[in-house]
Design an enzyme around this catalytic site. Sequence first.
Site, PDB file in Angstrom:
ATOM      1  N   MET A   1     -43.287  -1.949 -15.316  1.00  0.00           N
ATOM      2  CA  MET A   1     -43.422  -3.317 -14.800  1.00  0.00           C
ATOM      3  C   MET A   1     -44.052  -4.203 -15.867  1.00  0.00           C
ATOM      4  O   MET A   1     -44.612  -5.258 -15.558  1.00  0.00           O
ATOM      5  CB  MET A   1     -44.247  -3.319 -13.512  1.00  0.00           C
ATOM      6  CG  MET A   1     -43.594  -2.485 -12.396  1.00  0.00           C
ATOM      7  SD  MET A   1     -43.953  -3.073 -10.724  1.00  0.00           S
ATOM      8  CE  MET A   1     -45.737  -2.922 -10.682  1.00  0.00           C
ATOM      9  N   GLY A   2     -43.945  -3.773 -17.129  1.00  0.00           N
ATOM     10  CA  GLY A   2     -44.536  -4.553 -18.210  1.00  0.00           C
ATOM     11  C   GLY A   2     -46.048  -4.414 -18.210  1.00  0.00           C
ATOM     12  O   GLY A   2     -46.590  -3.443 -17.679  1.00  0.00           O
ATOM     13  N   ALA A   3     -46.736  -5.421 -18.832  1.00  0.00           N
ATOM     14  CA  ALA A   3     -48.186  -5.338 -19.013  1.00  0.00           C
ATOM     15  C   ALA A   3     -48.527  -3.981 -19.621  1.00  0.00           C
ATOM     16  O   ALA A   3     -49.376  -3.241 -19.131  1.00  0.00           O
ATOM     17  CB  ALA A   3     -48.930  -5.561 -17.697  1.00  0.00           C
TER      18      ALA A   3
ATOM     19  N   GLY B   1     -50.654   4.129 -22.002  1.00  0.00           N
ATOM     20  CA  GLY B   1     -49.993   5.077 -21.101  1.00  0.00           C
ATOM     21  C   GLY B   1     -48.481   4.901 -21.167  1.00  0.00           C
ATOM     22  O   GLY B   1     -47.730   5.875 -21.289  1.00  0.00           O
ATOM     23  N   HIS B   2     -48.049   3.639 -21.118  1.00  0.00           N
ATOM     24  CA  HIS B   2     -46.610   3.375 -21.258  1.00  0.00           C
ATOM     25  C   HIS B   2     -46.097   3.825 -22.628  1.00  0.00           C
ATOM     26  O   HIS B   2     -45.013   4.394 -22.742  1.00  0.00           O
ATOM     27  CB  HIS B   2     -46.327   1.870 -21.122  1.00  0.00           C
ATOM     28  CG  HIS B   2     -46.677   1.290 -19.790  1.00  0.00           C
ATOM     29  ND1 HIS B   2     -47.754   0.431 -19.618  1.00  0.00           N
ATOM     30  CD2 HIS B   2     -46.119   1.438 -18.568  1.00  0.00           C
ATOM     31  CE1 HIS B   2     -47.808   0.070 -18.338  1.00  0.00           C
ATOM     32  NE2 HIS B   2     -46.837   0.665 -17.679  1.00  0.00           N
TER      33      HIS B   2
ATOM     34  N   ASP C   1     -49.314   8.139 -11.613  1.00  0.00           N
ATOM     35  CA  ASP C   1     -48.698   7.779 -10.328  1.00  0.00           C
ATOM     36  C   ASP C   1     -48.152   9.048  -9.667  1.00  0.00           C
ATOM     37  O   ASP C   1     -46.943   9.227  -9.519  1.00  0.00           O
ATOM     38  CB  ASP C   1     -47.582   6.763 -10.562  1.00  0.00           C
ATOM     39  CG  ASP C   1     -48.091   5.517 -11.273  1.00  0.00           C
ATOM     40  OD1 ASP C   1     -49.152   5.010 -10.892  1.00  0.00           O
ATOM     41  OD2 ASP C   1     -47.432   5.067 -12.234  1.00  0.00           O
TER      42      ASP C   1
ATOM     43  N   GLN D   1     -45.853   8.724  -6.647  1.00  0.00           N
ATOM     44  CA  GLN D   1     -44.554   8.188  -7.094  1.00  0.00           C
ATOM     45  C   GLN D   1     -43.713   9.290  -7.731  1.00  0.00           C
ATOM     46  O   GLN D   1     -42.499   9.384  -7.492  1.00  0.00           O
ATOM     47  CB  GLN D   1     -44.782   7.053  -8.095  1.00  0.00           C
ATOM     48  CG  GLN D   1     -43.510   6.545  -8.752  1.00  0.00           C
ATOM     49  CD  GLN D   1     -43.743   5.311  -9.596  1.00  0.00           C
ATOM     50  OE1 GLN D   1     -43.829   4.206  -9.094  1.00  0.00           O
ATOM     51  NE2 GLN D   1     -43.858   5.502 -10.905  1.00  0.00           N
TER      52      GLN D   1
ATOM     53  N   SER E   1     -52.257  -1.091 -15.752  1.00  0.00           N
ATOM     54  CA  SER E   1     -52.099  -2.532 -15.992  1.00  0.00           C
ATOM     55  C   SER E   1     -53.096  -3.310 -15.146  1.00  0.00           C
ATOM     56  O   SER E   1     -53.510  -4.417 -15.512  1.00  0.00           O
ATOM     57  CB  SER E   1     -50.676  -2.967 -15.653  1.00  0.00           C
ATOM     58  OG  SER E   1     -49.748  -2.248 -16.441  1.00  0.00           O
ATOM     59  N   ARG E   2     -53.499  -2.748 -14.024  1.00  0.00           N
ATOM     60  CA  ARG E   2     -54.422  -3.451 -13.127  1.00  0.00           C
ATOM     61  C   ARG E   2     -55.876  -3.407 -13.616  1.00  0.00           C
ATOM     62  O   ARG E   2     -56.719  -4.100 -13.066  1.00  0.00           O
ATOM     63  CB  ARG E   2     -54.309  -2.898 -11.703  1.00  0.00           C
ATOM     64  CG  ARG E   2     -52.987  -3.274 -11.021  1.00  0.00           C
ATOM     65  CD  ARG E   2     -52.977  -2.913  -9.538  1.00  0.00           C
ATOM     66  NE  ARG E   2     -51.813  -3.460  -8.854  1.00  0.00           N
ATOM     67  CZ  ARG E   2     -50.665  -2.809  -8.634  1.00  0.00           C
ATOM     68  NH1 ARG E   2     -50.522  -1.562  -9.059  1.00  0.00           N
ATOM     69  NH2 ARG E   2     -49.659  -3.396  -7.995  1.00  0.00           N
TER      70      ARG E   2
END
Lengths: 286, 286
Positions: free
Chosen positions: A32-34, A38-39, A152, A155, A188-189
Amino acid sequence: MRILLTVAELRAARSELLQRDATATLGLVPTMGALHDGHLALVRAAKERCRFVAVSIFVNPLQFGPSEDFSHYPRTFDQDCTLLLKEGVDLVFAPAAEELVPAHATTFIQVGGIGDRLDGKSRPGHFRGVTTIVGKLFHVVAPHAAFFGQKDAAQVAVLRAMVRDLNFDLDLVVCPTVREPDGLALSSRNRYLSAEERIHALALSRALQSIASMSVQEKDARVLQEHLRSCLAAAEGIRLDYAEVVDPRTLEAITTMHKGALVAVAAYVGKTRLIDNIVLPSGNTP
Amino acid sequence: MRILLTVAELRAARSELLQRDATATLGLVPTMGALHDGHLALVRAAKERCRFVAVSIFVNPLQFGPSEDFSHYPRTFDQDCTLLLKEGVDLVFAPAAEELVPAHATTFIQVGGIGDRLDGKSRPGHFRGVTTIVGKLFHVVAPHAAFFGQKDAAQVAVLRAMVRDLNFDLDLVVCPTVREPDGLALSSRNRYLSAEERIHALALSRALQSIASMSVQEKDARVLQEHLRSCLAAAEGIRLDYAEVVDPRTLEAITTMHKGALVAVAAYVGKTRLIDNIVLPSGNTP
């Protein structure tokens, strides 16, 4: 690196890429971007395993509840692209909301049971939104492998079930949670956190670490779960959402610890909902 | 012609077939077996359009209600294979029920709205079963085009929505209803009919033909629908399920006839539920 905004553009770019070499593989990292490290760890795993790598950047409206943070979810597209360029990503798929969620669409992919547990219980409709969009991304990008973070965990369980149940023809690869030096799982949060909340948030990884130590002796999952809840109830600035010891595939509560048991927590730090987890007895402790 | 019983076998056979020629296309005709000339017309359409043709034969348990005819649905596998061999089919995919519907599977594909109309209303859960299995077949067979009969008009609308909403990368081709010389639409369930019921069943196509004639002058869809219902209410040996004039894409009732309006009926003849339809003002009249 090519940035594609529509399904048609992405498909054309994919074909062009893969027709050069019929045996080449394509890896997809849905985001989801940001983007954070980790990404980027997912991107590196994809680069290692596949000849070409596509990253999707799409803040999926279907996976947010009406009172959740869709509208102010961080959007840092230019920075994201700079990071992905450095990683040697081939394709960035960044469709507008209407491109993937047109007004007329009424079709959903839903994983029953598993999809209603943990975050699926706390966030009704969340996983239906995730599976529908991830399924669409799989159809559009047609990757040979797709990469998701163990952070996640629920998920991951839901997507594993979807891929298996619907016979998606790809490998789902799960990469370890990436953490700050002090243990905080990257998210991201985390950008939402004030300096004080940032300190409070450490209670999650600390509680999981405590359970990891305790689980060397204690094999009763309910005792461990109670301890986890007590730790988090006592922590300053934390409002617990869930803290559970479950089977990592079914997300159902277990009574006796076994190899690969999932200890998962979700909690609010101020207004920010964070999640974290560990797999016990071994692997990826905070 | 190769007959494949498992997902793994089918995938291997598909790869072998297509690797001979990178530009070759594969057409899929999904069926529940008990093949008749309607199915064979789909096979011929697929042969015309695609280099290779696969036919699936799978009596899908998910699309039958608990009181429906799953257990005694006609199964004529050897005859079916003889017919398909004559047509020059390349692959027959005939998985056991557990291969496509394992006990642990909890994932569904569901088309909201459209999927709850016409047969979706009369047979709750029916289209969820259809879309889930057709989605799986699309993932397993990975066809370039898939062929369905206009006789199942509501199914066609639901599958069109699914393909569009979930970005399946294939063409959905719809072929005209094939009829007996006296107008009866071909159906595997026609085998259930006694000689007397076979005569009663003609009321469906006759009523549709009457509407087709009437629609040349009459443009009020509600008037036509009432006439259709009266015809069928007056017919001997027929118990009406539904008779509706709808938009063929959304399956929602229309008030004024427009090009391509769908007139669809479902009725019981004895214990056998039959469906039929026409598209008005032009095309495929009984």
